[in-house]
Design a protein around this motif. Structure first.
Motif, mmCIF file in Angstrom:
data_model
loop_
_atom_site.group_PDB
_atom_site.id
_atom_site.type_symbol
_atom_site.label_atom_id
_atom_site.label_comp_id
_atom_site.label_asym_id
_atom_site.label_seq_id
_atom_site.Cartn_x
_atom_site.Cartn_y
_atom_site.Cartn_z
ATOM 1 N N ASP A 1 -2.845 1.393 -0.168
ATOM 2 C CA ASP A 1 -2.506 0.047 -0.657
ATOM 3 C C ASP A 1 -2.546 -0.973 0.491
ATOM 4 N N GLU A 2 -1.973 -0.560 1.642
ATOM 5 C CA GLU A 2 -1.914 -1.479 2.778
ATOM 6 C C GLU A 2 -3.323 -1.841 3.258
ATOM 7 N N ALA B 1 -6.096 -1.761 1.511
ATOM 8 C CA ALA B 1 -6.735 -2.622 0.509
ATOM 9 C C ALA B 1 -6.265 -4.068 0.690
ATOM 10 N N GLY B 2 -4.952 -4.244 0.947
ATOM 11 C CA GLY B 2 -4.393 -5.583 1.169
ATOM 12 C C GLY B 2 -5.002 -6.246 2.395
ATOM 13 N N ASN C 1 -7.910 -5.611 3.728
ATOM 14 C CA ASN C 1 -9.314 -5.948 3.451
ATOM 15 C C ASN C 1 -9.435 -7.268 2.694
ATOM 16 N N THR C 2 -8.516 -7.489 1.760
ATOM 17 C CA THR C 2 -8.520 -8.755 1.026
ATOM 18 C C THR C 2 -8.238 -9.916 1.980
ATOM 19 N N ARG C 3 -7.231 -9.712 2.859
ATOM 20 C CA ARG C 3 -6.900 -10.766 3.830
ATOM 21 C C ARG C 3 -8.084 -11.071 4.737
ATOM 22 N N ALA D 1 -11.247 -10.654 4.093
ATOM 23 C CA ALA D 1 -12.285 -11.371 3.333
ATOM 24 C C ALA D 1 -11.950 -12.866 3.256
ATOM 25 N N HIS D 2 -10.663 -13.184 3.046
ATOM 26 C CA HIS D 2 -10.247 -14.595 2.998
ATOM 27 C C HIS D 2 -10.455 -15.272 4.342
ATOM 28 N N GLU E 1 -14.020 -16.023 4.977
ATOM 29 C CA GLU E 1 -14.451 -17.179 4.185
ATOM 30 C C GLU E 1 -13.994 -18.474 4.861
#
Ligand SMILES: [Zn+2]
Length: 250
Positions: free
Chosen positions: A47-48, A50-51, A53-55, A57-58, A61
């Motif tokens: 879970d950590e 995955a979190g 990876n999302t951060r 990606a942001h 961007e």
């Protein structure tokens, strides 16, 4: 009376079946204890990551957006520089002072525009730099966590592969025994087991006391337990009681 196709068996046989089931379930509990917190830890790490990876990606961007803004400001500067050059050229061919002054004002305005763009570029660069640093830290964190995850996963896989066959056999055995026990009694067993701290729903009388909670059992009650004519539960903890002799058969 037969319940749901279960063959009617004596109370003694029911007690024996319950105790058998208890022993098998306790073995399965042991395997689960062996795995301990590993399945949960693996899940948390996944879970950590995955979190993170999302951060990441942001942040990537954001960095791309800042780069686009900087490119825009740079081209604004080029436009202003072009205008300044043109105005300076026109200043050499003016007919009067007023025209010259107007062009000077335009040049001044474009110079200020350039300064403003440069200030913005510095701000965007600083923000992008901050994002890149955050990104680097997040990537380091991901590397660390991924190492942890790989380690814990391989530990868990090892334990699972070592115990898988045994667990399957035990589960099969538990199912067979469960088939011998009427539904109502089986549900009671499961309920008691779930509420018991050590997972024991069936315990023997040991030294005149309940083997689960260690409260004393009166002699008459012990006698009833030994008779095996009724299912008797501990009045303190609710566990199903069997006599020492039945317990030692196993
Ligand atoms: Zn008890």
């Amino acid at each position: 009376m037969s319940v749901k196709g279960t063959k009617e068996i004596s109370v003694e046989e029911k007690l024996r079946a319950l105790f058998d089931l208890q022993l098998v379930d306790s073995e399965i509990d042991k395997i689960k204890t062996l795995r301990g917190e590993l399945p949960l830890e693996v899940q948390d790490l996944e879970d950590e990551i995955a979190g993170l990876n999302t951060r990441i990606a942001h942040m990537q961007e954001d960095i791309r957006n800042f780069e686009t803004l900087i490119t825009g400001k740079k081209s604004d500067i080029e436009v202003s520089k072009g205008l300044i050059e043109r105005y300076q050229g026109q200043q050499e061919n003016v007919r009067n002072n007023r025209e010259y002054e107007n062009l000077s004002k335009e040049i001044e305005f474009q110079t200020l525009e350039i300064e403003l763009c440069e200030k913005k570029i510095r701000e965007f660069n600083a923000a992008a730099k901050q994002r890149r640093e955050d990104l680097e830290r997040a990537q380091e964190l991901i590397n660390d966590r991924s190492e942890d995850l790989a380690q814990k996963k391989s530990e868990l896989d090892e334990i699972i592969s070592e115990t898988k066959q045994e667990e399957e056999k035990l589960r099969e055995k538990a199912k067979q025994i469960e088939g011998k026990i009427e539904e109502r009694l089986l549900n009671a067993f499961k309920r008691i087991r779930k509420n018991a701290r050590n997972g024991l729903a069936v315990v023997a009388v040991e030294r005149d006391a309940c083997g689960g909670c260690f409260n004393k059992i009166p002699p008459q009650r012990q006698l009833d337990i030994r008779l095996r004519k009724k299912i008797i539960v501990c009045e303190y903890c609710g566990r199903i009681l069997i006599d020492q002799e039945m317990a030692s058969e196993k």
